[in-house]
Design a protein around this motif. Structure first.
Motif, short mmCIF file in Angstrom:
data_model
loop_
_atom_site.label_atom_id
_atom_site.label_comp_id
_atom_site.label_asym_id
_atom_site.label_seq_id
_atom_site.Cartn_x
_atom_site.Cartn_y
_atom_site.Cartn_z
N GLU A 1 44.38 -29.75 -18.15
CA GLU A 1 45.58 -29.89 -18.99
C GLU A 1 45.29 -29.32 -20.29
O GLU A 1 44.23 -29.81 -20.86
CB GLU A 1 46.16 -31.25 -19.04
N THR A 2 46.12 -28.45 -20.74
CA THR A 2 45.82 -27.85 -22.31
C THR A 2 47.04 -28.48 -23.25
O THR A 2 48.21 -28.56 -22.69
CB THR A 2 45.98 -26.56 -22.17
N TYR A 3 46.74 -28.60 -24.30
CA TYR A 3 47.41 -28.87 -25.39
C TYR A 3 47.55 -28.10 -26.53
O TYR A 3 46.56 -27.48 -26.76
CB TYR A 3 46.99 -30.33 -26.15
N ILE A 4 48.75 -27.31 -26.67
CA ILE A 4 48.77 -26.27 -27.46
C ILE A 4 49.26 -26.42 -28.77
O ILE A 4 49.83 -27.52 -28.93
CB ILE A 4 49.72 -24.86 -26.68
N TYR A 5 48.94 -25.57 -29.77
CA TYR A 5 49.43 -25.79 -31.25
C TYR A 5 51.04 -25.98 -31.22
O TYR A 5 51.76 -25.21 -30.33
CB TYR A 5 48.92 -24.38 -31.77
N SER A 6 51.38 -26.94 -31.83
CA SER A 6 52.77 -27.19 -31.97
C SER A 6 53.47 -26.57 -33.27
O SER A 6 52.82 -26.58 -34.23
CB SER A 6 52.96 -28.92 -31.84
N GLY A 7 54.48 -26.15 -32.99
CA GLY A 7 55.58 -25.66 -34.13
C GLY A 7 55.69 -26.70 -35.15
O GLY A 7 55.93 -26.20 -36.33
N ALA A 8 55.74 -27.88 -34.83
CA ALA A 8 55.69 -28.90 -35.78
C ALA A 8 54.71 -28.86 -37.06
O ALA A 8 54.82 -29.50 -37.96
CB ALA A 8 55.52 -30.37 -35.25
N SER A 9 53.66 -28.10 -36.77
CA SER A 9 52.56 -28.14 -37.73
C SER A 9 52.76 -27.25 -38.86
O SER A 9 52.03 -26.85 -39.73
CB SER A 9 51.24 -27.47 -36.87
N GLN A 10 53.90 -26.49 -39.00
CA GLN A 10 54.25 -25.35 -39.80
C GLN A 10 54.10 -25.73 -41.38
O GLN A 10 53.55 -24.91 -42.26
CB GLN A 10 55.61 -24.81 -39.51
N TYR A 11 54.54 -27.16 -41.58
CA TYR A 11 54.47 -27.35 -42.93
C TYR A 11 52.90 -27.87 -43.34
O TYR A 11 52.47 -27.72 -44.29
CB TYR A 11 55.60 -28.34 -43.29
N ALA A 12 52.43 -28.48 -42.23
CA ALA A 12 51.38 -29.31 -42.31
C ALA A 12 50.14 -28.37 -42.56
O ALA A 12 48.88 -28.59 -43.18
CB ALA A 12 50.80 -30.14 -41.18
N ILE A 13 50.40 -26.89 -42.31
CA ILE A 13 49.19 -26.06 -42.40
C ILE A 13 49.36 -25.17 -43.65
O ILE A 13 48.91 -24.06 -43.77
CB ILE A 13 49.15 -25.12 -40.92
N GLU A 14 50.29 -25.54 -44.56
CA GLU A 14 50.73 -24.65 -45.81
C GLU A 14 49.49 -24.01 -46.44
O GLU A 14 49.63 -22.90 -47.00
CB GLU A 14 51.67 -25.37 -46.33
N PRO A 15 48.22 -24.64 -46.67
CA PRO A 15 47.29 -24.12 -47.16
C PRO A 15 46.80 -22.66 -46.58
O PRO A 15 46.30 -22.02 -47.10
CB PRO A 15 46.33 -25.27 -47.37
N LEU A 16 47.07 -22.71 -45.46
CA LEU A 16 46.74 -21.39 -44.96
C LEU A 16 48.04 -20.32 -45.01
O LEU A 16 48.98 -20.75 -44.75
CB LEU A 16 46.47 -21.68 -43.38
N ARG A 17 47.44 -19.22 -45.02
CA ARG A 17 48.64 -17.96 -45.07
C ARG A 17 48.18 -16.94 -44.43
O ARG A 17 47.14 -16.62 -44.22
CB ARG A 17 48.90 -17.78 -46.64
N ALA A 18 49.14 -15.90 -44.02
CA ALA A 18 49.01 -14.61 -43.40
C ALA A 18 48.37 -13.93 -44.30
O ALA A 18 48.12 -13.98 -45.54
CB ALA A 18 50.08 -14.11 -43.05
N TYR A 19 47.69 -12.82 -43.82
CA TYR A 19 46.82 -11.74 -44.47
C TYR A 19 47.69 -11.14 -45.44
O TYR A 19 48.70 -10.67 -45.15
CB TYR A 19 46.33 -10.77 -43.34
N ASP A 20 47.43 -10.95 -46.66
CA ASP A 20 47.95 -10.52 -47.83
C ASP A 20 47.37 -9.28 -48.48
O ASP A 20 47.79 -8.95 -49.57
CB ASP A 20 48.71 -11.43 -48.84
N GLY A 21 46.25 -8.85 -47.90
CA GLY A 21 45.58 -7.54 -48.59
C GLY A 21 46.30 -6.23 -48.30
O GLY A 21 47.44 -6.35 -47.52
N PRO A 22 45.51 -5.40 -48.52
CA PRO A 22 45.88 -4.04 -48.44
C PRO A 22 46.27 -3.88 -46.74
O PRO A 22 45.20 -4.17 -45.75
CB PRO A 22 45.09 -3.12 -48.78
N GLU A 23 47.33 -3.12 -46.25
CA GLU A 23 47.60 -2.58 -45.00
C GLU A 23 46.47 -1.72 -44.25
O GLU A 23 45.70 -0.87 -45.00
CB GLU A 23 48.84 -1.84 -44.89
N THR A 24 45.75 -2.35 -43.28
CA THR A 24 44.82 -1.48 -42.55
C THR A 24 45.23 -1.54 -40.94
O THR A 24 46.38 -2.23 -40.78
CB THR A 24 43.49 -2.29 -42.73
#
Lengths: 213, 314
Positions: A129-152
């Protein structure tokens, strides 16, 4: 028992077939690459060292993750504790369906990088049985962000990251991988294996709920 | 008292010895130069190897090449290309593997389930009966039939795994690779497959061997009842097909009874439970249903075997 010439020929033929089989199986397993498995304990830093969940472009080279704690919660309890308050409460039932991990994440590199946190998953004690990442986490992981450097070329495949030479703590919720029915089911497991990377080295952490020995 | 016990012990040993000798004779007849055993085994192994070839040539070779090429670039579900996850009872949708799991009842019965009827006609049975009791003769013959049936089903599975191991690297699979692997949560032994695949392989092979053995005994006993081996094979196989068909129909009927789909699980369980024809391949079915199927098979085989005890050929 008398060994006749015919019986001897048969035995030699069987031995040759067995030897050929063993040789071929050995060759296949020496030639092809193998996923190395590494298992860590809670409280131990897991250096990701370039190992990734989905793409090498996630940028995990200088990242390390540590599991500080684990608990089971209802969706509402989780939102009360870790959300920004914008989500409605009382619409997801009272099942203790979320397995919430407290993760410390460290970036020792000179650029943001990242890792595939939303692709990480837990495996229950039974192993199927797997437990996958829940969308409910979206606010709780706020310190993390998507890549914002130069496009490669591979920036589209980057994982979620934090500032260079920084560390943060997030509370990530995992939900049984059973579609919409999962929200109504209590998480029955008390011990899990967290998978943080899949290739070239599969890095896993043994997780136990708080209060479980 | 002591003397009586010693006499009883000697008689018991003699009985066991006679039974053992008779079983040895029957086993040699069933597995030795028995063309039916080798034909059945040959067909089973040929289908198992054909399944490997079909798997490899249709997609396996290409997928494995892609997985190896992007080894340190992209996750490709590498564990999905191991001999464990490509094994025939799991990947049985292809032609040859599908054919094997459709004809296993015939392959299990073919080697030696004909022995009782044939020996009764040729007089061998009556001859054996003069030297041993009815129970000993029936027991030895049914045991040899069970062994031949078990081997006819499980040897092709082992051959299939070894051939796959000659092509795919042995790597563990994980439940997040379920799309490539096909072992879903809820299938019997699914947890064992992901945590200890070798144990899964051994246990499933043994399970199939037991099912093959029970089926061979059932057909052997049935053939004694109808006094014709071919008739008993056709009849028993048609019953399996009929049960599978009824299960399929019930799946539709039960599933349609609740519009919200709440009875889908029950419907699937009923369908899988009645589909004894596909008992030897890995299906989504609960343990109680699987155990019930095997128990029913065992009871049917044992009941029919009791008929042989009552049919003294002397």
């Amino acid at each position: 028992m008398r060994i006749t010439r015919r019986r001897l020929a048969g035995m030699v033929a069987i031995a040759m077939v067995v030897a050929a089989l063993v040789a071929r199986i050995a060759w296949v397993n020496v030639t092809y690459p193998h996923v190395r498995l590494e298992t860590y304990e809670m409280g131990e830093w897991v250096p990701l060292d370039g190992d990734f969940m989905s793409y090498a472009g996630e940028g995990t080279a200088h990242y390390a993750v540590r599991v500080d704690g684990a608990q089971v919660m209802t969706v509402d309890d989780y939102r009360r504790a870790y959300d920004d308050g914008s989500e409605a409460l009382g619409v997801n039932g009272n099942a203790r369906c979320l397995v919430v991990l407290t993760l410390s994440i460290r970036n020792d590199g000179d650029d943001q990088g990242g890792f595939g946190l939303p692709l990480t998953f837990l495996v229950g004690a039974a192993g199927d049985e797997t437990y996958i990442y829940s969308g409910a986490s979206q606010y709780a992981i706020e310190p993390l962000r998507a890549y914002d450097g130069p496009e490669t070329d591979d920036s589209w495949a980057r994982g979620l990251g934090i500032d260079p030479h920084s560390q943060c703590q997030v509370h990530v919720a995992y939900l049984l991988n059973e579609g919409s029915e999962a929200v109504g089911k209590d998480a029955a497991d008390t011990s899990f294996t967290l998978h943080l990377s899949q290739q070239p080295v599969r890095k896993m952490v043994r997780v136990r709920l708080a209060g479980e020995s | 008292m002591m003397a009586a016990r010693m006499k009883e012990g000697r008689t018991g040993n003699r009985t066991r010895g006679r039974m053992g000798a008779l079983f040895g004779v029957e086993l040699r007849r069933a597995l030795g130069r028995n063309p039916w055993f080798w034909t059945s085994l040959g067909v089973g192994v040929a289908l198992a190897l054909w399944a490997v070839w079909a798997n490899w040539s249709a997609w396996g070779a290409n997928q494995l090449r892609l997985a190896v090429e992007s080894w340190d670039v992209k996750e490709f579900g590498y564990g999905g290309f191991s001999p464990f996850s490509q094994w025939m009872p799991i990947h049985c949708q292809d032609g040859a593997a599908g054919a094997f799991f459709s004809v296993w009842p015939i392959l299990a019965a073919l080697p030696y389930a004909w022995a009782w009827v044939s020996d009764a006609k040729t007089g061998v049975l009556a001859q054996q009966r003069t030297r041993a009791t009815q129970d000993q003769v029936a027991g030895a013959k049914l045991l040899a039939t069970a062994v031949s049936g078990a081997l006819a089903v499980c040897v092709p599975l082992v051959a299939n795994f070894l051939a796959l191991a000659c092509l795919y690297p042995i790597d563990p699979a994980f439940p997040n690779q379920v799309m490539e692997v096909g072992v879903w949560n809820g299938m019997p032994l699914a947890g064992l497959f992901y945590t200890c695949p070798v144990a899964f392989l051994v246990l499933w092979t043994l399970f199939d061997a037991v099912v093959g053995a029970l089926w061979a005994v059932l057909v052997c006993a049935l053939s004694a009842l109808v006094a014709d081996f071919l008739e008993s094979v056709v009849l028993s196989y048609l019953v399996l097909q009929l049960l599978a068909y009824v299960g399929q129909q019930l799946y539709g009927v039960i599933g349609a009874m609740a519009a919200d789909g709440s009875l889908q699980g029950v419907a699937r369980e009923v369908q899988s439970g009645l589909d004894l024809l596909h008992l030897t391949q890995l299906n989504i079915v609960s343990w109680p249903t699987l155990a019930l199927d095997v128990a029913l098979l065992a009871v049917a085989a044992a009941s029919l075997a009791c008929v042989l005890r009552g049919r003294d050929v002397l």
